[in-house]
Scaffold this active site. Structure first.
Site, PDB file in Angstrom:
ATOM      1  N   LYS A  13      -2.124   9.058  -4.581  1.00 42.91           N
ATOM      2  CA  LYS A  13      -2.268   7.847  -5.410  1.00 42.91           C
ATOM      3  C   LYS A  13      -2.158   6.582  -4.563  1.00 42.91           C
ATOM      4  CE  LYS A  13       1.323   8.834  -7.942  1.00 42.91           C
ATOM      5  NZ  LYS A  13       1.720  10.104  -7.327  1.00 42.91           N
ATOM      6  N   ARG A  88       5.127   6.544 -15.674  1.00 48.58           N
ATOM      7  CA  ARG A  88       5.459   7.938 -15.346  1.00 48.58           C
ATOM      8  C   ARG A  88       6.047   8.661 -16.533  1.00 48.58           C
ATOM      9  NH1 ARG A  88       6.321   7.112  -9.351  1.00 48.58           N
ATOM     10  NH2 ARG A  88       6.305   9.166  -8.403  1.00 48.58           N
ATOM     11  N   ARG A 127       4.028  13.917   5.202  1.00 49.72           N
ATOM     12  CA  ARG A 127       3.896  12.466   4.968  1.00 49.72           C
ATOM     13  C   ARG A 127       4.886  11.710   5.862  1.00 49.72           C
ATOM     14  NH1 ARG A 127       3.731   9.931  -0.932  1.00 49.72           N
ATOM     15  NH2 ARG A 127       5.666  11.095  -1.281  1.00 49.72           N
ATOM     16  N   ARG A 160      10.423  10.362   4.314  1.00 49.60           N
ATOM     17  CA  ARG A 160      11.237   9.830   3.223  1.00 49.60           C
ATOM     18  C   ARG A 160      12.284  10.852   2.802  1.00 49.60           C
ATOM     19  NH1 ARG A 160       6.800   7.758  -1.043  1.00 49.60           N
ATOM     20  NH2 ARG A 160       8.248   8.818  -2.428  1.00 49.60           N
ATOM     21  N   ARG A 171      10.819  17.138  -7.839  1.00 45.98           N
ATOM     22  CA  ARG A 171       9.913  16.053  -8.247  1.00 45.98           C
ATOM     23  C   ARG A 171       8.675  16.613  -8.945  1.00 45.98           C
ATOM     24  NH1 ARG A 171       8.738  12.723  -3.136  1.00 45.98           N
ATOM     25  NH2 ARG A 171       7.878  11.206  -4.586  1.00 45.98           N
TER      26      ARG A 171
HETATM   27  P1  ADP Z   1       1.286   9.580  -3.609  1.00 45.83           P
HETATM   28  O1  ADP Z   1       1.215   8.076  -3.566  1.00 45.83           O
HETATM   29  O2  ADP Z   1       0.466  10.172  -4.726  1.00 45.83           O
HETATM   30  O3  ADP Z   1       2.701  10.087  -3.642  1.00 45.83           O
HETATM   31  P2  ADP Z   1       0.262   9.475  -0.869  1.00 45.83           P
HETATM   32  O4  ADP Z   1      -0.920   8.570  -1.018  1.00 45.83           O
HETATM   33  O5  ADP Z   1       1.468   8.906  -0.212  1.00 45.83           O
HETATM   34  O6  ADP Z   1       0.651  10.145  -2.291  1.00 45.83           O
HETATM   35  O7  ADP Z   1      -0.238  10.786  -0.084  1.00 45.83           O
HETATM   36  C1  ADP Z   1       0.671  11.866   0.179  1.00 45.83           C
HETATM   37  C2  ADP Z   1       0.431  12.395   1.587  1.00 45.83           C
HETATM   38  O8  ADP Z   1      -0.838  13.027   1.664  1.00 45.83           O
HETATM   39  C3  ADP Z   1       0.428  11.305   2.664  1.00 45.83           C
HETATM   40  O9  ADP Z   1       0.990  11.840   3.835  1.00 45.83           O
HETATM   41  C4  ADP Z   1      -1.053  10.974   2.837  1.00 45.83           C
HETATM   42  O10 ADP Z   1      -1.316  10.475   4.147  1.00 45.83           O
HETATM   43  C5  ADP Z   1      -1.707  12.345   2.612  1.00 45.83           C
HETATM   44  N1  ADP Z   1      -3.018  12.262   1.949  1.00 45.83           N
HETATM   45  C6  ADP Z   1      -3.429  11.370   1.015  1.00 45.83           C
HETATM   46  N2  ADP Z   1      -4.703  11.623   0.625  1.00 45.83           N
HETATM   47  C7  ADP Z   1      -5.085  12.737   1.302  1.00 45.83           C
HETATM   48  C8  ADP Z   1      -6.286  13.526   1.327  1.00 45.83           C
HETATM   49  N3  ADP Z   1      -7.333  13.231   0.543  1.00 45.83           N
HETATM   50  N4  ADP Z   1      -6.318  14.602   2.136  1.00 45.83           N
HETATM   51  C9  ADP Z   1      -5.249  14.925   2.900  1.00 45.83           C
HETATM   52  N5  ADP Z   1      -4.096  14.234   2.940  1.00 45.83           N
HETATM   53  C10 ADP Z   1      -4.008  13.149   2.144  1.00 45.83           C
HETATM   54  P1  AMP Z   2       6.728   7.178  -5.386  1.00 44.17           P
HETATM   55  O1  AMP Z   2       6.805   6.269  -4.206  1.00 44.17           O
HETATM   56  O2  AMP Z   2       5.747   6.725  -6.429  1.00 44.17           O
HETATM   57  O3  AMP Z   2       6.552   8.631  -4.998  1.00 44.17           O
HETATM   58  O4  AMP Z   2       8.160   7.088  -6.114  1.00 44.17           O
HETATM   59  C1  AMP Z   2       9.345   7.515  -5.463  1.00 44.17           C
HETATM   60  C2  AMP Z   2      10.466   7.654  -6.500  1.00 44.17           C
HETATM   61  O5  AMP Z   2      10.743   6.386  -7.104  1.00 44.17           O
HETATM   62  C3  AMP Z   2      10.182   8.593  -7.674  1.00 44.17           C
HETATM   63  O6  AMP Z   2      10.425   9.956  -7.358  1.00 44.17           O
HETATM   64  C4  AMP Z   2      11.157   8.047  -8.719  1.00 44.17           C
HETATM   65  O7  AMP Z   2      12.495   8.454  -8.470  1.00 44.17           O
HETATM   66  C5  AMP Z   2      11.089   6.542  -8.481  1.00 44.17           C
HETATM   67  N1  AMP Z   2      10.022   5.914  -9.303  1.00 44.17           N
HETATM   68  C6  AMP Z   2       8.878   5.323  -8.853  1.00 44.17           C
HETATM   69  N2  AMP Z   2       8.150   4.875  -9.885  1.00 44.17           N
HETATM   70  C7  AMP Z   2       8.847   5.202 -11.019  1.00 44.17           C
HETATM   71  C8  AMP Z   2       8.611   5.034 -12.413  1.00 44.17           C
HETATM   72  N3  AMP Z   2       7.502   4.450 -12.869  1.00 44.17           N
HETATM   73  N4  AMP Z   2       9.547   5.508 -13.269  1.00 44.17           N
HETATM   74  C9  AMP Z   2      10.657   6.096 -12.837  1.00 44.17           C
HETATM   75  N5  AMP Z   2      10.934   6.312 -11.554  1.00 44.17           N
HETATM   76  C10 AMP Z   2      10.043   5.866 -10.637  1.00 44.17           C
END
Ligand code: ADP
Ligand code: AMP
Length: 213
Positions: A13, A88, A127, A160, A171
């Site tokens: 995302k 969420r 990541r 992280r 999660r």
């Molecule tokens: P989210 O915001 O949904 O938690 P991220 O955008 O941080 O996810 O992506 C999660 C991990 O996967 C990161 O390490 C990112 O670099 C990697 N990633 C994102 N998109 C792709 C893709 N299309 N193919 C492979 N790896 C990806």
């Molecule tokens: P993210 O960076 O989106 O993966 O979020 C990391 C963490 O932040 C999540 O696992 C939740 O603990 C918290 N968080 C982020 N966005 C929300 C939301 N909209 N509602 C509740 N918790 C959130």
């Protein structure tokens, strides 16, 4: 253009939201980034949010909704925004719908980045995040130019705390229970679009651009 990014944690995302924000010149609003910035700065909100985040749980709606409603009311959101990680829960989605209703507005697209759970665990363990500027990398699929260093700002990259395998499963469980029902919520609202998030990053983005035009 007002866009919501849906999908499991690690679906991509944030990666896609940053590109959308760049291409369409709208702000990228990530609640996860906002909480991490608060943790880094030692604020009261950060202290509270960390207790939940470290356990893989959602931060309570009452700490989350007002924050987003205030943010989308700011001047730079006039032409739209891309929400990443919010809503969420169903109550968060309802709070967003109601806040926009009051302004005579509505969301345009909810884009579900679809990735099966098996792929998620691999993505999360690889990541690497920059806590200074919010950039995200993957050790295999999207590596930084110099290992462990952010291309954008030169800071050190970290795994992280909530991406450690023991927290990732929690999660994912929380996602299926509390966030996945939003797919149906936005399908009923007539704005749901799904993309195959298992493709390479550029192909996922091309699919999204086709939808947004
Ligand atoms: P989210 O915001 O949904 O938690 P991220 O955008 O941080 O996810 O992506 C999660 C991990 O996967 C990161 O390490 C990112 O670099 C990697 N990633 C994102 N998109 C792709 C893709 N299309 N193919 C492979 N790896 C990806
Ligand atoms: P993210 O960076 O989106 O993966 O979020 C990391 C963490 O932040 C999540 O696992 C939740 O603990 C918290 N968080 C982020 N966005 C929300 C939301 N909209 N509602 C509740 N918790 C959130």
């Amino acid at each position: 253009m007002k866009i919501i990014m849906l999908g499991a944690p690690g679906a991509g995302k944030g990666t896609q939201a940053k590109q959308i924000a760049g291409k369409y010149s709208i702000p990228h609003i990530s609640t996860g980034d906002i909480f991490r910035a608060n943790i880094k700065n030692g604020t009261e909100l950060g202290k509270k949010a960390k207790e939940y985040m470290d356990q893989g749980l959602l931060v309570p709606d009452e700490l989350t909704c007002d924050l987003v409603v205030d943010r989308i009311g700011q001047d730079d959101c006039k032409n739209g925004f891309v929400l990443d990680g919010f809503p969420r829960t169903i109550p968060q989605a309802e709070a967003l719908t109601n806040a926009l209703n009051e302004l005579g507005q509505k969301m345009d697209y909810a884009i579900d980045v679809d990735v099966p759970d098996e792929n998620i665990v691999k993505r999360m363990s690889g990541r690497r995040a920059c806590l200074e500027c919010g950039a995200t990398y993957h050790v295999v699929s999207i590596p930084p130019k110099k290992e462990g260093i952010c291309d954008a700002c030169g800071s050190e990259l970290v795994l992280r705390d909530d991406d450690k395998p023991e927290t990732v499963q929690k999660r994912l469980d929380v996602y299926h229970e509390q966030t996945q029902p939003l797919i149906d919520y936005y399908k009923k609202a007539g704005i749901l679009k799904s993309v195959d998030g298992t493709q390479p990053m550029e192909d996922v983005f091309a699919e999204i651009v086709k939808i947004l035009g």
